[in-house]
Write a protein that holds these residues in place. Structure first.
Motif, PDB file in Angstrom:
ATOM      1  N   HIS A  46     -20.597  18.493   5.256  1.00  0.00           N
ATOM      2  CA  HIS A  46     -19.591  19.258   4.874  1.00  0.00           C
ATOM      3  C   HIS A  46     -18.686  18.451   3.624  1.00  0.00           C
ATOM      4  O   HIS A  46     -18.448  19.544   2.495  1.00  0.00           O
ATOM      5  CB  HIS A  46     -18.098  19.153   6.009  1.00  0.00           C
ATOM      6  N   ILE A  47     -19.013  17.133   3.652  1.00  0.00           N
ATOM      7  CA  ILE A  47     -18.112  16.505   2.275  1.00  0.00           C
ATOM      8  C   ILE A  47     -18.992  16.700   1.097  1.00  0.00           C
ATOM      9  O   ILE A  47     -18.824  16.613  -0.134  1.00  0.00           O
ATOM     10  CB  ILE A  47     -18.136  14.898   2.851  1.00  0.00           C
ATOM     11  N   THR A  49     -19.645  19.139  -0.432  1.00  0.00           N
ATOM     12  CA  THR A  49     -19.113  19.934  -1.416  1.00  0.00           C
ATOM     13  C   THR A  49     -18.431  19.563  -2.516  1.00  0.00           C
ATOM     14  O   THR A  49     -18.052  19.858  -3.657  1.00  0.00           O
ATOM     15  CB  THR A  49     -17.909  20.958  -0.729  1.00  0.00           C
ATOM     16  N   LEU A  50     -18.136  18.192  -2.524  1.00  0.00           N
ATOM     17  CA  LEU A  50     -17.319  17.360  -3.468  1.00  0.00           C
ATOM     18  C   LEU A  50     -18.329  17.410  -4.351  1.00  0.00           C
ATOM     19  O   LEU A  50     -17.912  17.272  -5.721  1.00  0.00           O
ATOM     20  CB  LEU A  50     -17.187  15.978  -3.162  1.00  0.00           C
ATOM     21  N   GLU A  51     -19.461  17.415  -4.599  1.00  0.00           N
ATOM     22  CA  GLU A  51     -20.486  17.364  -5.613  1.00  0.00           C
ATOM     23  C   GLU A  51     -20.229  18.611  -6.713  1.00  0.00           C
ATOM     24  O   GLU A  51     -20.587  18.536  -7.753  1.00  0.00           O
ATOM     25  CB  GLU A  51     -21.824  17.456  -5.040  1.00  0.00           C
ATOM     26  N   GLU A  52     -19.484  19.623  -5.864  1.00  0.00           N
ATOM     27  CA  GLU A  52     -19.448  20.871  -6.843  1.00  0.00           C
ATOM     28  C   GLU A  52     -18.033  20.617  -7.831  1.00  0.00           C
ATOM     29  O   GLU A  52     -17.902  21.428  -8.556  1.00  0.00           O
ATOM     30  CB  GLU A  52     -19.227  22.006  -5.961  1.00  0.00           C
ATOM     31  N   ALA A  53     -17.292  19.649  -7.564  1.00  0.00           N
ATOM     32  CA  ALA A  53     -16.127  19.536  -8.255  1.00  0.00           C
ATOM     33  C   ALA A  53     -16.479  18.865  -9.640  1.00  0.00           C
ATOM     34  O   ALA A  53     -17.215  18.227  -9.930  1.00  0.00           O
ATOM     35  CB  ALA A  53     -15.140  18.538  -7.462  1.00  0.00           C
ATOM     36  N   ASP A  54     -15.746  19.510 -10.563  1.00  0.00           N
ATOM     37  CA  ASP A  54     -15.866  19.077 -12.056  1.00  0.00           C
ATOM     38  C   ASP A  54     -14.987  18.027 -12.321  1.00  0.00           C
ATOM     39  O   ASP A  54     -13.975  18.167 -12.514  1.00  0.00           O
ATOM     40  CB  ASP A  54     -15.669  20.123 -13.154  1.00  0.00           C
ATOM     41  N   ILE A  55     -15.673  16.661 -12.344  1.00  0.00           N
ATOM     42  CA  ILE A  55     -14.714  15.716 -12.489  1.00  0.00           C
ATOM     43  C   ILE A  55     -14.843  14.889 -13.953  1.00  0.00           C
ATOM     44  O   ILE A  55     -14.154  13.911 -14.234  1.00  0.00           O
ATOM     45  CB  ILE A  55     -14.762  14.504 -11.225  1.00  0.00           C
ATOM     46  N   GLU A  57     -13.541  15.596 -16.447  1.00  0.00           N
ATOM     47  CA  GLU A  57     -12.140  15.418 -17.338  1.00  0.00           C
ATOM     48  C   GLU A  57     -11.330  14.095 -16.928  1.00  0.00           C
ATOM     49  O   GLU A  57     -10.247  14.011 -17.355  1.00  0.00           O
ATOM     50  CB  GLU A  57     -11.292  16.660 -17.382  1.00  0.00           C
ATOM     51  N   ILE A  58     -11.673  13.845 -15.740  1.00  0.00           N
ATOM     52  CA  ILE A  58     -10.694  12.908 -14.922  1.00  0.00           C
ATOM     53  C   ILE A  58     -11.161  11.232 -15.435  1.00  0.00           C
ATOM     54  O   ILE A  58     -12.074  10.755 -15.429  1.00  0.00           O
ATOM     55  CB  ILE A  58     -10.962  12.768 -13.402  1.00  0.00           C
TER      56      ILE A  58
ATOM     57  N   ARG B 300     -10.307  23.954  -1.957  1.00  0.00           N
ATOM     58  CA  ARG B 300     -11.389  23.889  -1.101  1.00  0.00           C
ATOM     59  C   ARG B 300     -12.045  22.471  -1.017  1.00  0.00           C
ATOM     60  O   ARG B 300     -12.771  22.181  -0.150  1.00  0.00           O
ATOM     61  CB  ARG B 300     -12.488  25.096  -1.778  1.00  0.00           C
ATOM     62  N   PHE B 301     -11.843  21.421  -2.089  1.00  0.00           N
ATOM     63  CA  PHE B 301     -12.232  20.160  -1.893  1.00  0.00           C
ATOM     64  C   PHE B 301     -11.429  19.099  -1.155  1.00  0.00           C
ATOM     65  O   PHE B 301     -11.747  18.051  -0.770  1.00  0.00           O
ATOM     66  CB  PHE B 301     -12.469  19.542  -3.110  1.00  0.00           C
ATOM     67  N   SER B 304     -12.689  17.422   2.344  1.00  0.00           N
ATOM     68  CA  SER B 304     -13.747  16.454   2.080  1.00  0.00           C
ATOM     69  C   SER B 304     -13.253  15.180   1.467  1.00  0.00           C
ATOM     70  O   SER B 304     -13.908  14.306   1.698  1.00  0.00           O
ATOM     71  CB  SER B 304     -15.031  17.136   1.085  1.00  0.00           C
ATOM     72  N   ARG B 374     -15.741   9.161  -6.359  1.00  0.00           N
ATOM     73  CA  ARG B 374     -15.985  10.600  -6.648  1.00  0.00           C
ATOM     74  C   ARG B 374     -14.557  11.381  -6.020  1.00  0.00           C
ATOM     75  O   ARG B 374     -13.830  12.022  -6.707  1.00  0.00           O
ATOM     76  CB  ARG B 374     -17.289  11.482  -6.212  1.00  0.00           C
ATOM     77  N   LYS B 377     -11.479  10.824  -7.787  1.00  0.00           N
ATOM     78  CA  LYS B 377     -11.264  11.717  -8.910  1.00  0.00           C
ATOM     79  C   LYS B 377     -10.906  13.102  -8.800  1.00  0.00           C
ATOM     80  O   LYS B 377     -10.191  13.667  -9.249  1.00  0.00           O
ATOM     81  CB  LYS B 377     -12.466  11.750  -9.863  1.00  0.00           C
ATOM     82  N   LEU B 381      -7.654  15.754  -9.103  1.00  0.00           N
ATOM     83  CA  LEU B 381      -7.759  17.324  -9.615  1.00  0.00           C
ATOM     84  C   LEU B 381      -6.985  17.980  -8.748  1.00  0.00           C
ATOM     85  O   LEU B 381      -6.158  19.119  -9.312  1.00  0.00           O
ATOM     86  CB  LEU B 381      -9.083  17.849  -9.366  1.00  0.00           C
ATOM     87  N   ARG B 384      -3.135  17.468  -9.835  1.00  0.00           N
ATOM     88  CA  ARG B 384      -3.150  18.273 -11.081  1.00  0.00           C
ATOM     89  C   ARG B 384      -2.772  19.677 -10.717  1.00  0.00           C
ATOM     90  O   ARG B 384      -2.066  20.346 -11.328  1.00  0.00           O
ATOM     91  CB  ARG B 384      -4.447  18.013 -11.959  1.00  0.00           C
TER      92      ARG B 384
END
Lengths: 114, 486, 499
Positions: A46-47, A49-55, A57-58, B300-301, B304, B374, B377, B381, B384
């Motif tokens: 389940h976790i 999904t974090l890989e899909e987040a675009d980080i 810019e952070i 949605r994140f 997780s 990760r 970060k 988001l 934000r």
């Protein structure tokens, strides 16, 4: 990402938790490494999904609160220990010390307890 | 109540003794609620006189004037109290008595409140149903086959059962708001830093915040007002004046921009929940709110992110339970390593073990970047998203508190992920550090002829508890909840 | 014993990790005291016992001391640094983690130089780069030898503020390490940042050491040395370990990465018991503590208060007071002594004399009593007065040494600097110790001495002139040391050559 049973056993050792392996008898309160592995893998799935987040810019992650750490008020006293001594709550206590089974410091010290 | 006690028309112990009577009547035996892990003695210890100087230098809090004089209050068992044990519903702290008192608890006493007892919870606040208590689950007073929600299920149940008008809980991912929704009461989680965490046994320090339950918004507001404020013993509490939360509650919601985040209204949401929500939105519109659809794309994140960060912090926070200085110990252990492993394995329940494992894993060499770093970060988001919405002129957000009503006891214990997903609408507030409140939002058909309640959630920008509670008040008034006198 | 130079072609590469306890009144994250040697488990509170629900609150004084040390060692102090948890289980670590700094330390990139007599260094200066200085809390103490079969845990030390200094692997010999450490300790003492007592654990030094062929760039596999409780112990442990590594390599083996404990009694290193799992400290930012902000103002304020450091003071002593390098080195070794000297020199206006007095009888007396200069009962103003009495000729040098003894006696049991202690002038007056130059009295003592020793007078007159010294002594005896020796010599010569 999935985690192996060996990895689960390594993590358990790191966290000072006891798990039993396939070849060991189940004991009360001792979780099974096999089951933990399954559960952790379901959660990790389940976790993932974090890989899909675009980080990208952070920069620095957020910190709450955003103020810097405050310094201690000069007059602050240590909080009370009510009845006084940590002895009251210590599972094993002698002559003012907490006691644990002897920790060997050196290789050629005798093994503790055995 | 407080007014009557202040005026002296009612003895100071009156409401405490009534609450204790009521607790004994509903809590024990077959089908008893099991909301309390410990009850005070009748009469109890006398509260501090407001002028006895028990406030501490450097604190900013407005009370001490008997705001809660004589009011019986229940406190979650992860807040340290002097007179009653503090166990976090864990074997590892069974019988543990804190030698010091949580700041929130002390402020209750200073405000004149009377501690009724310590309430049941998921062990170390890890759970969403209060089934993870080492001392048995709490039942939902509205339907005893259902869970009260969690982790502050005991506090929610004590208020819903009419034992106390208000109670303290803690909210790390929804642990006040979700049980409030499940039990049909009000539950508020303030801005991170609003209430001192000193003496709140840590689960996930960057997310934990003390919260308040009430029969009505007014009860919850009064309780929050009493405990809020800077504390020199908590470096994450913030030096800000505490606003008058209870005073302006009836100012209403006219002209406020209320955002409806579409990510909180997925197609999978049960039609009945959606229907109640839409009705509530209508009520807000009728009360003068300006309704606007908004988007919080990283929602949605959230679950997780939460289930990486909260267990990571927990794995470190719970390392102190090692059987050396206090708490349970495997006394037969022959080596210190064995002592640690046996004491901890025996002392922690399965969910706590799972989360310590998960958190240790996410911080360990080789996985740290992929999980902990990760998630930190992604947390930014999510925060934000909220900042953008506020900057866009939205005053408040309104969402369902949970995807559905209280589930049945045992229904989700076998499936940790299903359990985790019941936090899906609440974890975002903790990740962003913003305040949130759950208020009753009608009922749905329970299937067994019962009518389990739902909750609606308002979220607000940091430090905007006052307008948030005004909105919550406006909604509850539309349902005919008047708010009895506290 | 130093510098067993590595055998043909191999050189040692050494880096240090130094833990320094900061000299604060209170602990780093709670207001308990930091005293050493108190009743076990009494300087404790909910915070340092790691009780459920307790939270850390930062001590400003500790931050200021850490900034002071960082600046003195030439580091860049960062305006923002981050508290991190270092997670591991040990009975003397109550929370199961140590609050430290990891990815963003307080200070980085320093250089600290000491003067050495190392011939391999043409400028006589040993420059060692400091990679970082960070703050952290100390753990408690585990005592393994007090109870049979048990380890006893005392948490009084838990939460005492520390800085950890990590050097680059810039050392090439154990002797360099010792010389540099001596300089570091001197600076820390000057800064009043730490007591630097290795035996009490307020200064702890661990070393990383490897060997490599001379001229080769890559580092060899290093071992970590712990448990040294003196600088000479550090030096000896490194000597032993370098020799061991050389032997391993000479036998065609490979050095294994491991942690070794120095055994002072056996003069040997032994591997620490292997841990159950490899170290995995799972560092992450402490969510209880927002980042530390050290403002430009605070840095400037600390900078403004930095005392003159030993190296600068040595130079100044040589230039301002005309002292030889050796004297300047001895007198600046410790800040209280340097202050003592400087005050004496200024008050007396006789810097060279002040140096002679302090390097001689005063230091001897301090050492005999095991006292720091600031606890020495004879205060600089009185020592200066004594020097003045000699310079003016009121008393001679020998009498002055006695007077110093009397001053120490009179100050015994009296608070340091108290008016109850006698001044040298008082002692000289009360005991009539002033030099006698009155010709009448001197002549009487001379007459008496000559009359008592007619035989020696005869021998003198027969040419045995070295007896002059004998007569001088006899006259001094009669004057109880007060006779002006120059005058006595003149009168003696006169009288003996008369007939």
């Amino acid at each position: 990402m999935s985690v192996s049973r060996e990895e689960v056993e390594r993590i358990a050792a790191l966290a000072r938790l006891d798990v039993f392996g396939e070849d060991e008898p189940a004991a009360e309160g001792r979780p099974s490494a096999v089951r933990l592995t399954e559960e952790l893998n379901r959660i990790l799935e389940h976790i993932a999904t974090l890989e899909e987040a675009d980080i990208s810019e952070i920069g620095d992650p957020i910190r709450l609160p955003s103020d810097p750490v405050p310094f201690r008020d000069p007059g602050l006293e240590p909080d009370s220990l009510a009845e006084g001594a940590p002895a009251d709550r210590a599972p094993r206590w002698r002559d003012g010390f907490f006691l644990v089974p002897r920790l060997p410091a050196l290789v050629d010290d005798e093994e503790d307890g055995s | 109540m407080a007014a009557a006690v202040r005026e002296g028309s009612v003895p100071a112990d009156h409401y405490l003794n009534k609450a204790l009577e009521q607790a004994r009547a509903v809590d024990r035996g077959h089908e008893g609620l099991n909301a309390f892990l410990a009850l005070a003695k009748p009469g109890g210890p006398a509260p501090d006189a407001p002028d006895s100087g028990s406030g501490r230098a450097g604190e900013t809090h407005p009370t001490g004037d008997g705001l809660l004089a004589g009011v019986p209050v229940a406190v979650k068992d992860n807040l340290c109290t002097l007179d009653l044990p503090t166990t976090c519903a864990s074997r590892i702290l069974e019988g543990y008595r804190s030698p010091y008192e949580a700041t929130a608890v002390r402020r209750l006493r200073v405000a004149g409140a009377r501690l009724v007892g310590k309430t049941n919870m998921d062990e170390f606040a890890m759970g969403s149903s209060t089934e993870n208590s080492a001392f048995g689950p709490t039942r939902n007073p509205r339907d005893r086959d259902r869970v009260p929600g969690g982790s502050s299920g005991g506090s929610a149940a004590a208020v819903a059962a009419g034992v106390v008008p208000c109670a303290l809980g803690s909210d790390t991912g929804g642990s006040v708001r979700q049980p409030a929704a499940f039990c049909g009461v009000v539950g508020v989680k303030p801005t991170y830093g609003r209430v001192s965490r000193y003496g709140l046994v840590a689960f996930a320090s960057s997310l934990d915040q003390v919260g308040a339950f009430g029969r009505s918004v007014l009860d919850a507001a009064l309780l929050l007002e009493a405990v809020a404020g800077y504390d020199p013993r908590d470096p994450t509490s913030v030096r800000r004046p505490v606003p008058d939360l209870s005073g302006g509650l009836d100012e209403g919601i006219r002209g406020r921009v209320v955002g409806l985040p579409r990510e909180y209204l997925p197609d999978t949401l049960a039609p009945e929940v959606r229907a109640r929500y839409d009705e509530a939105v209508e009520r807000l519109r009728e009360a003068g709110a300006r309704i606007r659809e908004v988007s919080l794309p990283h929602t949605r994140f959230a679950v997780s992110t939460y289930y990486v960060l909260a267990p990571a912090e927990a794995s470190s926070n719970l390392a102190r339970y090692d059987g050396v200085r206090y708490g349970g110990r495997a006394s037969e252990a022959r080596s210190t390593l064995e002592l640690y492993r046996a004491s901890r394995t025996r002392g922690f329940g399965p969910e706590v073990v799972r989360r310590i494992m998960l958190g240790t894993f996410g911080l360990s060499a080789g996985y740290h970047d992929q999980y902990y770093d990760r998630a930190q970060k992604v947390r930014a988001l999510i925060a934000r998203d909220f900042e953008r919405v506020w900057a866009d002129g939205v005053d408040l957000l309104f969402t369902p508190t949970a995807p559905g009503p209280a589930f049945r006891l045992g229904e989700r214990t076998a499936d940790p992920v299903a359990m985790y997903l019941s936090d899906v609408f609440t974890v975002t507030a903790n990740l962003a550090g913003i305040p949130g409140v759950s208020v009753p939002m009608g009922e749905v058909a329970g299937g067994g002829g019962d009518r389990p309640p739902l909750g609606g959630q308002f979220l607000a920008p940091p430090w905007h508890e006052a307008p948030m509670l005004q909105a919550a008040r406006a909604l509850e008034v539309s349902y005919g909840i008047t708010g009895e006198d506290t | 014993m130093t510098d067993r130079a590595p055998d043909a072609g191999y050189e040692a590469v050494i880096g240090l990790e130094i833990h320094v306890q900061l000299r604060t009144e209170e602990k780093l994250f709670c207001p308990d005291g930091t005293g050493f040697g108190e009743v076990p488990n009494t300087n404790v509170c909910p915070v340092c016992l790691g009780l459920p629900g307790a939270l850390p609150v930062l001590n400003r004084e500790a931050v200021e001391l850490a900034v002071r040390a960082s600046l003195a060692f030439g580091c860049t102090v960062h305006q923002r640094s981050v508290w991190a948890r270092k997670n591991y289980f040990y009975p003397d670590l109550p929370k199961g983690y140590q609050i430290s700094q990891f990815e963003e330390p307080l200070a980085t990139d320093g250089v600290f130089r000491v003067e050495t007599d190392d011939t391999s260094d043409p400028v006589g200066r040993l420059a060692i780069r400091i990679r970082r200085i960070h703050m952290e809390e100390d753990a408690g103490k585990s005592i393994h030898d007090r109870f049979e079969g048990a380890t006893a845990v005392d948490l009084n030390r838990t939460g005492t503020p520390l800085i950890e200094m990590v050097t680059e692997p810039d050392f090439r010999s154990p002797a360099q390490v010792r010389a540099w450490l001596t300089g570091v300790k001197q600076v820390l003492e000057y800064l009043e940042v730490s007591d630097c007592n290795m035996e009490e654990g307020s200064l702890r030094v661990d070393a990383n050491v490897s060997i490599r062929p001379v001229g080769s760039e890559p580092l060899g596999t290093k071992t970590e040395l712990k448990n040294m409780n003196s600088f000479s112990g550090v030096e000896r442990a490194l000597d032993v370990e370098i020799a061991r590594q050389r032997d391993v390599v000479a036998m065609g083996g490979q050095v294994a990465h491991q942690t070794l404990l120095w055994d002072e009694r056996r003069g040997d290193v032994r591997p620490m018991r292997s841990k159950e799992e490899s170290h995995d400290y799972r560092y992450f930012p402490d969510p209880d503590l927002p980042p530390l902000q050290v403002s430009e103002n605070l840095i400037e304020a600390v900078k403004a208060q930095l005392p003159e450091l030993p190296a600068a003071r040595r130079t100044r002593f040589r230039e301002d007071y005309g002292l030889p390098a050796y004297d300047a080195g001895v007198l600046t070794a410790r800040r209280p002594l340097a202050d003592y000297y400087e005050e004496t020199a200024r008050t007396s206006g006789a810097p060279k004399e002040a140096s002679n007095w302090i390097m001689g009888p005063v230091l001897a007396a301090m050492n005999a009593r095991d006292l720091e200069a600031d606890d020495f009962p004879v205060r600089p103003v009185h020592l200066a007065e004594l020097i003045d009495l000699v310079e003016e000729g009121t008393i001679n040098r020998n009498v002055a040494k006695d007077v110093l003894g009397r001053m120490l006696e009179s100050a015994a049991g009296v608070e340091v600097g108290s008016a109850a202690a006698k001044t040298p002038a008082e002692i000289v007056r009360e005991e009539g110790l002033a030099t006698v130059s009155d010709t009448g009295r001197l002549e009487a003592w001379v007459e008496d001495a000559l009359a008592a020793h007619p035989e020696e007078v005869a021998r003198f007159r027969d040419g045995e002139t070295r007896l002059q010294g004998f007569f001088m002594g006899e006259v001094m005896k009669r004057s109880r040391g007060k006779a002006d020796p120059t005058e006595v010599a003149r009168i003696l010569t006169e009288r003996l050559e008369e007939t």
